[in-house]
Scaffold this active site. Structure first.
Site: not given
Ligand code: NI
Length: 144
Positions: A15, A34, A40, A42, A80-81
């Protein structure tokens, strides 16, 4: 006899925290790194808690397989992904983990029918996590 079942799932997603209401400078000031343009990722740990009566025959609140398949279909397959910024849910909302947690809660509240959805908790990092228990259910776990 009411009991609670919690189960953990992991998704990886990226995100970028960026509000269309802010300038580039303000975004950088509010969200820091961010808000880097390329985003980036998570490994989000999603904890789902459901509650209900323990079935006297099965001895269970609900069948884990039912919970797993609902979470798989409504949450994992969707997020996901992926890059969360491109999900339609986040067209007009910043994909913070607060908003992701609420989105996951609302999807499960709509689709999971085998027990009451009590709470969704999403861990963004080892030190950051967010919880949502639905509208008007703040502190629901402690009030029963
Ligand atoms: Ni983040």
């Amino acid at each position: 006899m009411r009991a609670y079942l919690s189960r953990r799932y992991v998704i990886s997603a990226s995100h970028r925290l960026y509000s269309k209401d802010y300038s580039e400078e303000k975004n950088r000031a509010v969200y820091g790194k961010c808000s880097n343009p390329h985003g980036h990722g998570h490994n989000y740990v999603i904890e789902v808690t459901v509650g209900g009566q323990v079935d006297p025959v099965t001895g269970m609140v609900c069948n884990l397989a039912d919970l797993d398949s609902c979470v798989q279909r409504t949450v994992i397959d969707r997020f996901d992904h992926t890059n969360l910024n491109f999900d339609e849910r986040f067209t007009h909302e910043v994909p913070t983990t607060e908003n992701l947690c609420i989105a996951i809660h609302n999807l499960l509240a709509e689709h999971f029918v085998h027990a009451d959805l009590e709470r969704v908790r999403v861990e963004e990092t080892r030190n950051n996590f967010f919880e949502y228990a639905g509208k008007g259910k703040h502190g629901a776990l402690n009030n029963r």
